[in-house]
Design a protein around this motif. Structure first.
Motif, PDB file in Angstrom:
ATOM      1  N   LYS A   1       3.658   0.639  10.330  1.00 14.62           N
ATOM      2  CA  LYS A   1       5.318   0.613  10.692  1.00 14.62           C
ATOM      3  C   LYS A   1       5.613  -0.513  10.744  1.00 14.62           C
ATOM      4  O   LYS A   1       6.059   0.142   9.340  1.00 14.62           O
ATOM      5  CB  LYS A   1       4.749   0.442  12.252  1.00 14.62           C
ATOM      6  CG  LYS A   1       4.524   1.527  13.268  1.00 14.62           C
ATOM      7  CD  LYS A   1       4.775   1.919  15.468  1.00 14.62           C
ATOM      8  CE  LYS A   1       4.746   2.706  15.817  1.00 14.62           C
ATOM      9  NZ  LYS A   1       3.007   2.916  15.793  1.00 14.62           N
ATOM     10  N   TYR A   2       6.277  -1.366  11.415  1.00 16.00           N
ATOM     11  CA  TYR A   2       7.163  -1.967  10.644  1.00 16.00           C
ATOM     12  C   TYR A   2       6.344  -2.951   8.989  1.00 16.00           C
ATOM     13  O   TYR A   2       7.427  -3.992   8.069  1.00 16.00           O
ATOM     14  CB  TYR A   2       7.841  -3.433  11.447  1.00 16.00           C
ATOM     15  CG  TYR A   2       7.972  -2.548  13.307  1.00 16.00           C
ATOM     16  CD1 TYR A   2       8.842  -1.239  12.758  1.00 16.00           C
ATOM     17  CD2 TYR A   2       7.020  -2.408  13.573  1.00 16.00           C
ATOM     18  CE1 TYR A   2       9.459  -1.082  13.793  1.00 16.00           C
ATOM     19  CE2 TYR A   2       7.406  -1.426  15.277  1.00 16.00           C
ATOM     20  CZ  TYR A   2       8.946  -0.734  14.825  1.00 16.00           C
ATOM     21  OH  TYR A   2       9.053  -0.249  16.149  1.00 16.00           O
ATOM     22  N   ALA A   3       5.208  -3.007   9.057  1.00 12.58           N
ATOM     23  CA  ALA A   3       4.807  -3.998   8.174  1.00 12.58           C
ATOM     24  C   ALA A   3       5.102  -3.453   6.004  1.00 12.58           C
ATOM     25  O   ALA A   3       4.888  -3.467   6.148  1.00 12.58           O
ATOM     26  CB  ALA A   3       3.530  -4.403   8.160  1.00 12.58           C
ATOM     27  N   MET A   4       5.213  -1.730   7.021  1.00 13.89           N
ATOM     28  CA  MET A   4       5.345  -1.271   5.581  1.00 13.89           C
ATOM     29  C   MET A   4       4.586  -0.771   4.365  1.00 13.89           C
ATOM     30  O   MET A   4       4.896  -0.494   3.386  1.00 13.89           O
ATOM     31  CB  MET A   4       6.756  -1.481   5.484  1.00 13.89           C
ATOM     32  CG  MET A   4       7.862  -1.622   5.999  1.00 13.89           C
ATOM     33  SD  MET A   4       9.630  -2.824   5.254  1.00 13.89           S
ATOM     34  CE  MET A   4       8.733  -4.135   5.073  1.00 13.89           C
ATOM     35  N   ALA A   5       2.910  -0.724   5.562  1.00 14.44           N
ATOM     36  CA  ALA A   5       2.268  -0.973   4.167  1.00 14.44           C
ATOM     37  C   ALA A   5       1.503   1.115   4.299  1.00 14.44           C
ATOM     38  O   ALA A   5       0.082   0.868   3.812  1.00 14.44           O
ATOM     39  CB  ALA A   5       0.858  -1.605   4.597  1.00 14.44           C
ATOM     40  N   GLY A   6       1.705   1.544   5.484  1.00 13.76           N
ATOM     41  CA  GLY A   6       0.729   2.677   6.246  1.00 13.76           C
ATOM     42  C   GLY A   6      -0.212   2.518   6.518  1.00 13.76           C
ATOM     43  O   GLY A   6      -0.666   1.463   6.936  1.00 13.76           O
ATOM     44  N   GLU A   7      -0.929   3.711   6.387  1.00 18.25           N
ATOM     45  CA  GLU A   7      -2.482   4.298   6.577  1.00 18.25           C
ATOM     46  C   GLU A   7      -3.395   3.092   6.459  1.00 18.25           C
ATOM     47  O   GLU A   7      -3.398   2.811   5.028  1.00 18.25           O
ATOM     48  CB  GLU A   7      -2.838   5.474   7.370  1.00 18.25           C
ATOM     49  CG  GLU A   7      -2.089   6.342   7.079  1.00 18.25           C
ATOM     50  CD  GLU A   7      -0.921   7.239   6.228  1.00 18.25           C
ATOM     51  OE1 GLU A   7      -0.243   7.672   6.443  1.00 18.25           O
ATOM     52  OE2 GLU A   7      -0.464   6.515   5.321  1.00 18.25           O
ATOM     53  N   GLY A   8      -4.319   2.880   7.588  1.00 18.47           N
ATOM     54  CA  GLY A   8      -5.410   1.941   7.348  1.00 18.47           C
ATOM     55  C   GLY A   8      -5.490   0.516   6.870  1.00 18.47           C
ATOM     56  O   GLY A   8      -6.818   0.304   6.233  1.00 18.47           O
TER      57      GLY A   8
END
Length: 396
Positions: free
Chosen positions: A220-227
């Motif tokens: 979410k808010y860290a904008m780094a996606g899955e995993g």
């Protein structure tokens, strides 16, 4: 805390160009990724091609310490080595539950507003008597912290698990240090689910780093996606999880097998097994970019609050049923503790989401709760375009 409106849309050009008509106000899961993550994804592939199986030395020797240092700085943790990584938070929940002695049910205190990861798993284990669960109602939200603290003090719980920000309302569980202080027994595990709090609200864990687990991720808010999920592991808690993988012994793989299963003293004791490292590449790139722009959670939260105020002000004269200030579950205004999304209670939640999706405005609903999320990828112009489309789609 409402900050100035920022405009970082130029840093999200790839996501925006891929779907130029989309206005992403969805609260769940997939926030837009900044452009720096594209190069990071390529680096992951190139390192695998260059190093093959030796890439794990790079992961543990360089990439993981780099991300740990970023996380420790954003969360005010004194020791980056207390942070472990996993592909998802469910894996960490299972590992935490495996820390308790077999032979009796694990006594758990939680709320009735936890995300499905915890709710479903705990319900299933309770069916077989593996755990007993006491749930404190989240509503009325204004008194949740007081009621939850009282439940902490009254019970002999093995595990206390609660969200920093409730996914169903955007309300917070209250002051985290006060929560830790409410637990009478140092033997009780305290786990704070920060999935809607991390990089959405300023979070200082320095005073409870020795007492509380903190669970979150980059989706979410860290904008780094899955995993790219992580767990801060306070020293002395969960020395030997039964649910364990070979990464928890990564530094000793060349040694002959011993008679017992060994664990490191740092957060490595909560590691699992082989995972796709691309999420950590993306997370490292996001944090490097945020550092270069001097952006921390304070600025992210201030920007989101300014956007939410702008959104509500623009909606108000349209008087749309289900989207009025009176329909907000969590009050929004000066001094109100709030996540970075708005939640409206309305019987029209599903209908409104469908109608807005048809005009390219992406929000989401959970039952009768309609949610609109805001982040660095969102600008004031996006809100204005969204309001115009909302008025057109809903006839207001």
């Amino acid at each position: 805390m409402t900050g100035p409106l920022l405009d970082f849309t130029a840093h999200f050009s790839r996501f925006r160009a891929a779907a130029p008509e989309r206005i992403n106000l969805a609260c769940h899961s997939h926030h837009d990724w900044p452009d720096v993550t594209y190069a990071a994804q390529q680096r992951c592939w190139q390192d695998a091609a260059r190093l093959a199986g030796d890439k794990w030395g790079l992961m543990f020797g360089e990439l993981i310490p780099q991300v740990q240092a970023h996380l420790a700085r954003h969360l005010c943790l004194p020791d980056p080595a207390t942070i472990a990584f996993a592909p998802n938070t469910h894996e960490f929940l299972r590992r935490l539950l495996s820390c308790f002695p077999a032979g009796r049910a694990v006594r758990i205190l939680t709320s009735d507003a936890e995300f499905h990861t915890a709710r479903r798993q705990l319900d299933r284990l309770a069916e077989d008597g593996v755990v007993t669960v006491t749930r404190v109602p989240a509503e009325p939200l204004a008194t949740f912290a007081e009621r939850f603290h009282a439940a902490c003090a009254a019970g002999d719980h093995d595990l206390v698990f609660v969200s920093q920000v409730f996914f169903s309302s955007a309300a917070t569980c209250g002051d985290l240090a006060a929560l830790a202080a409410a637990l009478p027994s140092p033997d009780s595990y305290l786990v704070i689910d920060g999935y809607h709090g991390f990089m959405a609200r300023p979070t200082d864990l320095s005073g409870i780093a020795e007492r509380a687990f903190y669970l979150a991720g980059g989706y979410k808010y860290a904008m780094a996606g899955e995993g790219a999920c992580f767990l801060h592991c306070p020293p002395g808690y969960g020395a030997r999880p039964r649910d364990t993988g070979w990464f928890a012994d990564f530094g000793a793989l060349a040694a002959p097998p011993g008679k017992s299963v060994g664990y490191p003293l740092d957060a490595g004791r909560f590691l699992g097994a082989t995972f796709d490292p691309s999420g950590l590449y993306r997370m490292a790139a996001v944090f490097d970019w945020l550092a270069a722009e001097a952006i921390a959670a304070e600025q992210v939260h201030g920007h989101a609050r300014a956007l939410m105020a702008h959104f509500l002000d623009a909606l108000e004269p349209r008087a749309i049923a289900g989207l009025r200030r009176a329909d907000l579950i969590t009050p929004f205004g000066p001094g109100a503790a709030h996540g970075n999304f708005l939640t409206f209670r309305t019987a029209r939640a599903g209908e409104i989401e469908t109608r807005l999706a048809a005009v390219g405005v992406h929000c989401d609903h959970r039952g009768d709760r309609l949610r609109f999320g805001f982040g660095l990828c969102t600008a004031a112009t996006d809100v204005e375009r969204a309001i115009a489309r909302i008025g057109s789609a809903l006839g207001a």
